[in-house]
Design a protein around this motif. Structure first.
Motif, short mmCIF file in Angstrom:
data_model
loop_
_atom_site.label_atom_id
_atom_site.label_comp_id
_atom_site.label_asym_id
_atom_site.label_seq_id
_atom_site.Cartn_x
_atom_site.Cartn_y
_atom_site.Cartn_z
N UNK A 1 -10.25 34.69 -5.98
CA UNK A 1 -11.44 34.36 -6.77
C UNK A 1 -12.74 34.45 -5.96
N UNK A 2 -12.63 34.79 -4.68
CA UNK A 2 -13.85 34.88 -3.88
C UNK A 2 -14.87 35.87 -4.45
N UNK A 3 -14.44 37.02 -5.02
CA UNK A 3 -15.43 37.90 -5.64
C UNK A 3 -16.22 37.25 -6.77
N UNK A 4 -15.62 36.30 -7.47
CA UNK A 4 -16.37 35.60 -8.52
C UNK A 4 -17.46 34.74 -7.90
N UNK A 5 -17.16 34.05 -6.81
CA UNK A 5 -18.20 33.28 -6.13
C UNK A 5 -19.31 34.20 -5.64
N UNK A 6 -18.94 35.36 -5.10
CA UNK A 6 -19.94 36.33 -4.66
C UNK A 6 -20.85 36.73 -5.82
N UNK A 7 -20.26 36.98 -6.98
CA UNK A 7 -21.05 37.38 -8.15
C UNK A 7 -21.98 36.27 -8.61
N UNK A 8 -21.46 35.06 -8.72
CA UNK A 8 -22.28 33.94 -9.23
C UNK A 8 -23.45 33.63 -8.30
N UNK A 9 -23.27 33.86 -7.01
CA UNK A 9 -24.30 33.53 -6.03
C UNK A 9 -25.05 34.76 -5.51
N UNK A 10 -24.81 35.93 -6.13
CA UNK A 10 -25.44 37.18 -5.67
C UNK A 10 -26.95 37.02 -5.62
N UNK A 11 -27.53 37.24 -4.43
CA UNK A 11 -28.93 36.88 -4.24
C UNK A 11 -29.56 37.68 -3.10
N UNK A 12 -29.17 38.96 -2.99
CA UNK A 12 -29.72 39.79 -1.91
C UNK A 12 -29.96 41.22 -2.41
N UNK A 13 -30.91 41.41 -3.36
CA UNK A 13 -31.10 42.72 -3.97
C UNK A 13 -32.17 43.58 -3.30
N UNK A 14 -32.80 43.08 -2.22
CA UNK A 14 -33.89 43.83 -1.59
C UNK A 14 -33.58 44.13 -0.13
N UNK B 1 -7.27 43.59 -6.68
CA UNK B 1 -8.11 42.62 -5.97
C UNK B 1 -9.16 43.33 -5.11
N UNK B 2 -8.72 44.37 -4.40
CA UNK B 2 -9.65 45.12 -3.56
C UNK B 2 -10.72 45.81 -4.41
N UNK B 3 -10.32 46.36 -5.54
CA UNK B 3 -11.28 47.05 -6.40
C UNK B 3 -12.35 46.09 -6.90
N UNK B 4 -11.95 44.88 -7.26
CA UNK B 4 -12.92 43.89 -7.71
C UNK B 4 -13.86 43.49 -6.58
N UNK B 5 -13.29 43.25 -5.41
CA UNK B 5 -14.14 42.87 -4.28
C UNK B 5 -15.17 43.97 -3.97
N UNK B 6 -14.77 45.22 -4.10
CA UNK B 6 -15.68 46.33 -3.79
C UNK B 6 -16.71 46.57 -4.89
N UNK B 7 -16.39 46.18 -6.12
CA UNK B 7 -17.32 46.41 -7.23
C UNK B 7 -18.38 45.32 -7.35
N UNK B 8 -18.04 44.11 -6.98
CA UNK B 8 -18.92 42.96 -7.21
C UNK B 8 -20.28 43.07 -6.51
N UNK B 9 -20.38 43.56 -5.27
CA UNK B 9 -21.71 43.61 -4.65
C UNK B 9 -22.75 44.38 -5.47
N UNK B 10 -22.32 45.40 -6.21
CA UNK B 10 -23.26 46.15 -7.06
C UNK B 10 -23.36 45.57 -8.47
#
Length: 456
Positions: free
Chosen positions: A203-216, A365-374
């Motif tokens: 579930x770590x990718x979900x935390x990454x998504x909810x807190x995503x805060x580095x778009x610049x 799991x890997x595919x989700x982790x790789x997709x979440x940053x974008x």
């Protein structure tokens, strides 16, 4: 990152594998003694021109640290340089380019976590007013190049900065330009550790998504919502990632020890200085064959140091570290431990959370982790759904887990209120980075300096 101090008189040489497993076993605690440790970093800037202050400039990072003495904090030094402050609320330390971190003390409940965080931010804001300094809650510097950032005088950082370009393209960005929020949680047994590790890693990718805060990056949108998370994918493949072995049958302390023995070393700490051992093998060290310390064998402190040099999405020491979230403002600092405590510290919630993700393959799991940053919450998950659909279910489980804990403040409120900022993100479908991008393309008119108005 960890702040190293000289070891005490007792620092036994490692003679057996049992000593390598011991730190994980020592972390086992009965449920009534489980605690919550929260770490959060923030970017530091000078008010008048937004530059990142150097360590030793007037009202720079050293002075900010020393000013904490008026609130009862005590200096920690390395080679004559103040590198941290220690107090009742934990440790305030400096990251490689002067990012300021509070590694909070272990506390019993989230009300205490938020009170601790509030005290810290009140203190640094008072210092900031005196020093003409502000603090920014983001996952990454929005406008600074690497060259514009200062380097802090901490021995392990010098070694890491030399080594990073040898093993990846973005390791220096990780060190110099990023900020995170982390949560450290306990377990009662090896089996419980394994279940918590698997569930939180999936579930770590979900935390990454909810807190995503580095778009610049360097003043412009970088095409990501969490560029900080993307950076980890090209930092050092030997010490990062999703750790497939965690999901294998039989995973436990021994298997994690094997993983750590295969993680290349960074350094050995001797007589107050760091000896460069970057890329060398801890297995060779155990055999007395480390080239930089021929004939010497590692001590217990050396192993503890080594455990702190792996950076997977979840890390095991004598507790579990949740490492997926970007830095953010005060209300989201409190939300991250609430999210994970609700999922992992109640047995029924942990079972329900694992049931949601246990059928995923490692490739999924890997595919989700790789997709979440974008894509953040718009990333696909197995079953033809979006991550935001899973988020609703996970948030409901976390809320139930917090309610079941029955931890009340003086007003009779339980801990579920700390999830409200995340509930709003899930319902709107917009993560923090998307809101910043809306402002950048809208009211800011492309002026990245306006981001400093988003400071703490």
């Amino acid at each position: 990152m960890s702040t190293r101090e000289a070891s005490g008189a007792e620092d036994p040489i490692i003679e057996s594998r049992d000593q390598l497993v011991a730190p994980m076993q020592a972390g086992e605690k009965p449920r009534e003694k489980w605690r919550i440790g929260t770490e959060h970093e923030k970017l530091v800037f000078k008010d008048y021109d937004h530059h990142a202050p150097a360590y030793d400039e007037p009202c720079g990072i050293r002075d900010i640290l020393l000013n904490l003495q008026e609130f009862g904090w005590e200096p920690v030094e390395e080679n004559g340089n103040v590198i941290a402050m220690r107090g009742d609320d934990g440790t305030v330390s400096l990251e490689p380019a002067g990012q300021l971190e509070l590694s909070g003390a272990p506390v019993e409940n989230l009300h205490q976590t938020c009170a601790e965080t509030g005290r810290h931010l009140t203190q640094v804001k008072k210092i900031g007013e005196k020093c003409g300094v502000g603090f920014l809650g983001l996952g990454m510097w929005p406008d600074k190049t690497r060259e514009e950032l200062p380097i802090m005088p901490k021995g392990r950082y010098e070694i890491m900065m030399r080594h990073m370009p040898r093993v990846g393209n973005l390791g220096l960005d990780m060190m110099l330009r990023t900020c995170t929020i982390q949560v450290n949680l306990d377990y009662c047994s090896e089996a419980m550790m394994a279940k918590m590790f698997r569930t939180s890693l999936a579930l770590q990718p979900l935390a990454t998504a909810l807190f995503a805060n580095s778009p610049f990056t360097e003043g412009k949108p970088n095409g990501f919502l969490s560029f900080r998370s993307h950076i980890w994918s090209d930092t050092d493949p030997h010490r990062t990632g999703m750790l497939p072995f965690v999901f294998e049958d039989g995973f436990g302390y021994e298997r994690y020890v094997d993983y750590m023995l295969d993680v290349p070393m960074y350094f050995v700490y001797r007589d107050g200085r760091y000896i460069d051992a970057a890329g060398l093998s801890f297995r060779d060290f155990l055999a007395g064959k480390l080239s930089v310390l021929p004939g010497e064998k590692p001590t217990q402190s050396d192993w503890w140091d080594h455990l702190s040099t792996a950076f997977p999405e979840v890390r095991l020491k004598s507790f579990l570290e949740m490492r997926g979230a970007d830095g953010g403002p005060w209300n989201r600092i409190c939300a991250l431990p609430a999210f994970w405590v609700g999922l992992l510290y109640d047995g029924a919630a942990l079972d329900a959370a694992w049931d949601l993700v246990k059928g995923w393959s490692m490739e999924e799991r890997e595919a989700l982790r790789n997709a979440v940053p974008r894509l953040a919450l718009d990333a696909d998950i197995p079953g033809g759904h979006k991550l935001r659909d899973l988020a609703r279910d996970v948030m409901a489980i976390s809320r139930q887990g917090l309610a079941a804990r029955g931890q009340l403040n003086s007003s009779g409120d339980n801990e579920t209120g700390f999830l409200e900022t995340l509930d709003e993100i899930v319902e709107s479908g917009k993560v923090p980075a998307q809101r910043l991008l809306d402002k950048y393309h809208g009211e800011w008119g492309g002026d990245i300096s306006r981001v400093y108005e988003e400071s703490f």
